[in-house]
Design a protein around this motif. Structure first.
Motif, PDB file in Angstrom:
ATOM      1  N   MET A   1      44.941  45.333  36.520  1.00 35.94           N
ATOM      2  CA  MET A   1      43.879  45.453  35.343  1.00 35.94           C
ATOM      3  C   MET A   1      42.842  44.214  35.094  1.00 35.94           C
ATOM      4  O   MET A   1      41.740  44.819  35.391  1.00 35.94           O
ATOM      5  CB  MET A   1      44.869  45.419  34.066  1.00 35.94           C
ATOM      6  CG  MET A   1      44.071  45.820  32.836  1.00 35.94           C
ATOM      7  SD  MET A   1      42.981  44.665  32.071  1.00 35.94           S
ATOM      8  CE  MET A   1      43.972  43.480  31.464  1.00 35.94           C
ATOM      9  N   MET A   2      43.109  43.229  35.402  1.00 37.63           N
ATOM     10  CA  MET A   2      42.254  42.053  35.445  1.00 37.63           C
ATOM     11  C   MET A   2      41.204  42.264  36.452  1.00 37.63           C
ATOM     12  O   MET A   2      39.843  42.007  36.333  1.00 37.63           O
ATOM     13  CB  MET A   2      42.896  40.655  35.791  1.00 37.63           C
ATOM     14  CG  MET A   2      41.907  39.486  35.583  1.00 37.63           C
ATOM     15  SD  MET A   2      42.633  38.121  35.652  1.00 37.63           S
ATOM     16  CE  MET A   2      41.355  36.804  35.728  1.00 37.63           C
ATOM     17  N   ASP A   3      41.654  42.635  37.718  1.00 36.36           N
ATOM     18  CA  ASP A   3      40.643  42.960  38.601  1.00 36.36           C
ATOM     19  C   ASP A   3      39.770  43.995  38.467  1.00 36.36           C
ATOM     20  O   ASP A   3      38.580  43.816  38.960  1.00 36.36           O
ATOM     21  CB  ASP A   3      41.415  43.418  40.129  1.00 36.36           C
ATOM     22  CG  ASP A   3      40.560  43.314  41.284  1.00 36.36           C
ATOM     23  OD1 ASP A   3      40.234  42.198  41.868  1.00 36.36           O
ATOM     24  OD2 ASP A   3      40.352  44.392  41.862  1.00 36.36           O
TER      25      ASP A   3
ATOM     26  N   GLU B   1      46.587  44.484  45.284  1.00 38.78           N
ATOM     27  CA  GLU B   1      46.299  44.806  43.760  1.00 38.78           C
ATOM     28  C   GLU B   1      44.994  44.667  43.223  1.00 38.78           C
ATOM     29  O   GLU B   1      44.466  45.191  42.523  1.00 38.78           O
ATOM     30  CB  GLU B   1      47.664  44.386  42.662  1.00 38.78           C
ATOM     31  CG  GLU B   1      49.146  44.735  43.168  1.00 38.78           C
ATOM     32  CD  GLU B   1      49.315  46.065  42.959  1.00 38.78           C
ATOM     33  OE1 GLU B   1      48.469  46.821  42.275  1.00 38.78           O
ATOM     34  OE2 GLU B   1      50.163  46.685  43.270  1.00 38.78           O
ATOM     35  N   ALA B   2      44.356  43.090  43.613  1.00 37.64           N
ATOM     36  CA  ALA B   2      43.425  42.722  43.247  1.00 37.64           C
ATOM     37  C   ALA B   2      42.295  42.289  44.451  1.00 37.64           C
ATOM     38  O   ALA B   2      42.134  40.964  44.455  1.00 37.64           O
ATOM     39  CB  ALA B   2      43.719  41.394  42.462  1.00 37.64           C
ATOM     40  N   PRO B   3      41.975  43.415  45.096  1.00 34.44           N
ATOM     41  CA  PRO B   3      40.974  43.167  46.124  1.00 34.44           C
ATOM     42  C   PRO B   3      39.734  42.369  45.475  1.00 34.44           C
ATOM     43  O   PRO B   3      39.231  41.324  46.518  1.00 34.44           O
ATOM     44  CB  PRO B   3      40.801  44.464  46.765  1.00 34.44           C
ATOM     45  CG  PRO B   3      40.914  45.261  45.647  1.00 34.44           C
ATOM     46  CD  PRO B   3      42.047  44.722  44.945  1.00 34.44           C
ATOM     47  N   GLY B   4      39.153  42.433  44.648  1.00 34.38           N
ATOM     48  CA  GLY B   4      38.122  42.086  44.219  1.00 34.38           C
ATOM     49  C   GLY B   4      38.191  40.360  43.967  1.00 34.38           C
ATOM     50  O   GLY B   4      37.168  39.745  43.991  1.00 34.38           O
ATOM     51  N   MET B   5      39.385  40.070  43.530  1.00 29.50           N
ATOM     52  CA  MET B   5      39.569  38.512  43.327  1.00 29.50           C
ATOM     53  C   MET B   5      40.196  37.819  44.688  1.00 29.50           C
ATOM     54  O   MET B   5      40.452  36.524  44.540  1.00 29.50           O
ATOM     55  CB  MET B   5      40.565  38.250  42.140  1.00 29.50           C
ATOM     56  CG  MET B   5      40.108  38.956  40.724  1.00 29.50           C
ATOM     57  SD  MET B   5      40.923  38.477  39.304  1.00 29.50           S
ATOM     58  CE  MET B   5      42.653  39.165  39.502  1.00 29.50           C
TER      59      MET B   5
END
Length: 218
Positions: free
Chosen positions: A146-148, A185-189
């Protein structure tokens, strides 16, 4: 002399971003090592400064006690704006900085109180404990996802300058379910935390306080 902070913490714990921040700012400090998850004796080390018997807890040179990782980090960086480790009050990034600095302990860090000792909620039932551990793992992964979806990083999470938010995510993303799941889960981060891992100013620090041992990514 005498202007020394005392940090109650432990290798690989939530005190690591605080210690990294103290180093980056250039403040003198000492660490009282207290891996509280290892039992009552370790928790008792912290009881005098934090009745919750949790780390991190920071004692200022003047004797004031500050607990809660996000509060400590925000207070330190606001008190030392020259370090440029948090957006100032009039910076347009400030609201999102506070949002995510609060989100990590509230939604992710809190899961480990249950996960580390599932008997706290599951009693002595092994099946209930196993279910709690799986559900908390999935909840942590969902929170990272979700954060990503809500952040648009530059070189760092809030843009081109690193903040203590980056340190917090880089450390917390190494805990269960560990980095391989975090990357998925968070590829952008993902690139941001790798960039924090590789910061030249923290290489000796990581080796000492949260080493990249074989298999650390999971």
């Amino acid at each position: 002399m005498g202007m020394v902070f005392t940090l109650y913490g432990a290798t690989g714990s939530g005190s690591v971003p605080v210690e990294a921040t103290l180093r980056l700012i250039g403040l003198d400090y000492r660490v009282v090592e207290a891996p509280t998850w290892e039992g009552e004796a370790e928790r008792d080390k912290v009881a005098a400064v934090n009745p919750m018997r949790q780390v991190p807890a920071l004692v200022t040179p003047g004797g004031e006690v500050v607990t809660e990782s996000a509060a400590i980090l925000i207070w330190l960086t606001d008190a030392h704006p020259q370090a440029r480790l948090s957006p100032t009050l009039d910076d347009p990034r400030r609201a999102q900085f506070l949002r995510w600095m609060s989100f990590i302990p509230a939604s992710i860090y809190s899961m480990f109180w249950v996960r580390d000792e599932p008997s706290r909620l599951g009693g002595d039932d092994p099946k209930a404990q196993a279910e709690i551990q799986q559900r908390t793992l999935d909840r942590i992964a969902a929170c990272w996802r979700m954060m990503d979806s809500q952040v648009t990083p530059g070189r760092f999470l809030l843009g081109e300058e690193m903040t203590v938010l980056d340190l917090s995510v880089a450390v917390a993303s190494r805990w269960t379910p560990r980095r391989r799941r975090f990357y998925a889960e968070a590829p952008g981060m993902a690139e941001v935390v790798r960039r924090v891992d590789a910061l030249p100013a923290l290489q000796d620090f990581w080796a000492e306080r949260f080493p990249f041992d074989d298999g650390w990514e999971g």
